[in-house]
Design an enzyme around this catalytic site. Sequence first.
Site, PDB file in Angstrom:
ATOM      1  N   CYS A 102       0.905  -1.163  -0.135  1.00  0.00           N
ATOM      2  CA  CYS A 102      -0.140   0.046   0.064  1.00  0.00           C
ATOM      3  C   CYS A 102       0.986   1.306   0.249  1.00  0.00           C
ATOM      4  CB  CYS A 102      -0.976  -0.044   1.256  1.00  0.00           C
ATOM      5  SG  CYS A 102      -2.055   1.625   1.520  1.00  0.00           S
ATOM      6  N   CYS A 105      -0.355   4.073   2.597  1.00  0.00           N
ATOM      7  CA  CYS A 105      -0.624   4.082   4.295  1.00  0.00           C
ATOM      8  C   CYS A 105      -0.112   2.542   4.362  1.00  0.00           C
ATOM      9  CB  CYS A 105      -1.827   4.723   4.613  1.00  0.00           C
ATOM     10  SG  CYS A 105      -3.335   4.070   3.910  1.00  0.00           S
ATOM     11  N   SER A 106      -1.322   1.896   5.062  1.00  0.00           N
ATOM     12  CA  SER A 106      -1.169   0.554   5.153  1.00  0.00           C
ATOM     13  C   SER A 106      -2.360  -0.254   4.866  1.00  0.00           C
ATOM     14  CB  SER A 106      -0.883   0.463   6.738  1.00  0.00           C
ATOM     15  OG  SER A 106      -1.834   0.917   7.571  1.00  0.00           O
ATOM     16  N   CYS A 107      -2.961   0.035   3.984  1.00  0.00           N
ATOM     17  CA  CYS A 107      -4.364  -0.776   3.528  1.00  0.00           C
ATOM     18  C   CYS A 107      -3.936  -2.321   3.331  1.00  0.00           C
ATOM     19  CB  CYS A 107      -4.923  -0.319   2.081  1.00  0.00           C
ATOM     20  SG  CYS A 107      -5.635   1.356   2.301  1.00  0.00           S
TER      21      CYS A 107
END
Length: 205
Positions: A102, A105-107
């Site tokens: 991602c 961000c941190s999907c």
Amino acid sequence: MKEAGRYEPYSYFQLMEVSLRELLVEKGVVTEDAIAGATAIMRARGPERGAAMVARAWLDPAYKARMLANGSQAAEELGFEVPGLRLIVVENTPQAHNVIVCTLCSCYPRMLLGLPPEWYKSRPYRSRVVREPRKVLAEFGTRIPAKMQIRVHDSNADMRYMVLPMRPAGTGGWSEERLAALVTRDCLIGVAVPEIPKTPKTRKS
């Protein structure tokens, strides 16, 4: 290591999370206890659900076809909810290896894999795996042959990816549970591949 008493301001997304959570509690939409309970469940969850989907796909070609066509429905078929987003499952083959990132961000498919590892959220991984995926995978100990294509998939707020790794050779006749035990979180992200544990050699007396 952080210094004791050092103040570090919240990031933009941390501030958004805190503000939204406090607003929902203030409006009576949720309670602090409900949020704490849901958080505890998420923190305790590992990659077992994603591994179960992979093991089923390895044994059931019809399920595999459904999983590649619609990952969300395939997850729900096994009783795993994937609310409010689209799950796309990408298959590793002898010709192509897939890896997930991602870049913003941190999907990440937390409902199937648990919380993302710290390295997945780090800026070096998010930027480098797009530019030099073969080198990054090698740093994880996963060396992809030059003749194999590497495909990098970028998750976002509405869409999550999960890797369907190749079934290791030598697992014919294995049960679904035994196969699932080979599938780690890193395999489902694509930075590792499933391996049969090596049996320790016994010394001759």
